[in-house]
Design an enzyme around this catalytic site. Structure first.
Site, PDB file in Angstrom:
ATOM      1  N   HIS A  92      58.736  35.893  63.136  1.00 50.38           N
ATOM      2  CA  HIS A  92      58.701  37.301  62.722  1.00 50.38           C
ATOM      3  C   HIS A  92      58.025  37.463  61.366  1.00 50.38           C
ATOM      4  O   HIS A  92      57.175  38.342  61.186  1.00 50.38           O
ATOM      5  CB  HIS A  92      60.121  37.863  62.670  1.00 50.38           C
ATOM      6  N   GLU A  93      58.381  36.603  60.405  1.00 51.16           N
ATOM      7  CA  GLU A  93      57.782  36.704  59.077  1.00 51.16           C
ATOM      8  C   GLU A  93      56.296  36.348  59.113  1.00 51.16           C
ATOM      9  O   GLU A  93      55.497  36.951  58.392  1.00 51.16           O
ATOM     10  CB  GLU A  93      58.533  35.823  58.080  1.00 51.16           C
ATOM     11  N   HIS A  96      54.282  39.331  59.942  1.00 51.07           N
ATOM     12  CA  HIS A  96      53.871  40.171  58.814  1.00 51.07           C
ATOM     13  C   HIS A  96      52.617  39.625  58.140  1.00 51.07           C
ATOM     14  O   HIS A  96      51.747  40.391  57.711  1.00 51.07           O
ATOM     15  CB  HIS A  96      55.003  40.259  57.796  1.00 51.07           C
ATOM     16  N   HIS A 100      49.061  41.563  57.616  1.00 52.90           N
ATOM     17  CA  HIS A 100      48.341  41.625  56.343  1.00 52.90           C
ATOM     18  C   HIS A 100      46.921  41.095  56.507  1.00 52.90           C
ATOM     19  O   HIS A 100      45.956  41.700  56.008  1.00 52.90           O
ATOM     20  CB  HIS A 100      49.096  40.804  55.292  1.00 52.90           C
TER      21      HIS A 100
END
Length: 224
Positions: A92-93, A96, A100
């Protein structure tokens, strides 16, 4: 009626967090059949996807991606964990970081808004505390309402950040992390991964509702 309303609000705010904690703990059992830890999976995904300049590091301040420092920061349980929870949260991280890297507009908007909201929220709290004193000093008609209105605007900024956060988190979970996880965990673990991501997503929904209700409370005060 009031008791029922209070109970409903408590359920909205508390149950998603309690559910998320239960789900995370349920799937936190160490798995010997997994080839790596959460940190190792995150690092592998970043390299495989060609996302350069992003590092994976441990933190004691909760799992998150820092777009300014370009760091995927994982809690000790996720960083060194070899469990379904660990690899799911790590993916999940990384989601991100992918956002980006690809210039995903809602993430960029949230990053800009967070800096503004932090300052606005502090200003709003200060204004609300100072409002009675300012009113006594100025004695201006409507002076208190002006101060309260300024405070409401500041809290509204915080509510906006929470609303923008929702598509960012859902996209990172279900459009980025889940498709990646299909390639790294057994098919029978996919429902559990979705369960973890769904439970965590509901905590963001609860936070958004809390922020909107807080804003609504101050709007009611302003109308009086």
């Amino acid at each position: 009626m009031i008791v029922l309303a209070v109970a409903l609000l408590l359920a909205i705010f508390l149950l998603p967090n309690l559910w998320a904690q239960w789900v995370i703990k349920r799937y936190a059992r160490s798995r010997d059949d997994y080839p790596g830890t959460g940190a190792e999976l995150a690092d592998h995904l970043l390299r495989r996807l060609g996302i350069e300049g992003v590092k994976v590091e441990p933190t004691d301040h909760g799992d998150h991606y820092d777009p300014e420092a370009r760091r995927v920061r994982l809690s000790p349980e996720v960083y060194g964990g070899r469990s379904l929870t660990a690899v799911t949260v790590a993916a999940h991280e990384v989601g991100h970081a992918i956002q980006h890297h690809q210039g995903y507009a809602p993430l960029l908007a949230r990053s800009r808004l967070v800096a503004v909201a932090q300052k606005a929220e502090k200003l709003g709290a200060a204004l609300m505390m100072a409002a009675p004193f300012l009113f006594l000093l100025t004695r201006l008609p409507g002076g208190l309402a002006i101060v309260v209105a300024a405070a409401v605007i500041s809290f509204g900024t915080a509510a906006l950040v929470h609303l923008v956060t929702l598509p960012v988190e859902f996209d990172a979970s279900f459009q980025r992390a889940l498709p990646l996880l299909k390639e790294y965990i057994p098919p029978y673990d996919m429902p559990g991964a979705r369960h973890v991501l769904t439970a965590c997503a509901f905590t963001y929904v609860a936070a958004s509702l809390a922020s909107i209700l807080n804003l609504g409370r101050w709007l009611v005060i302003l109308r009086r």
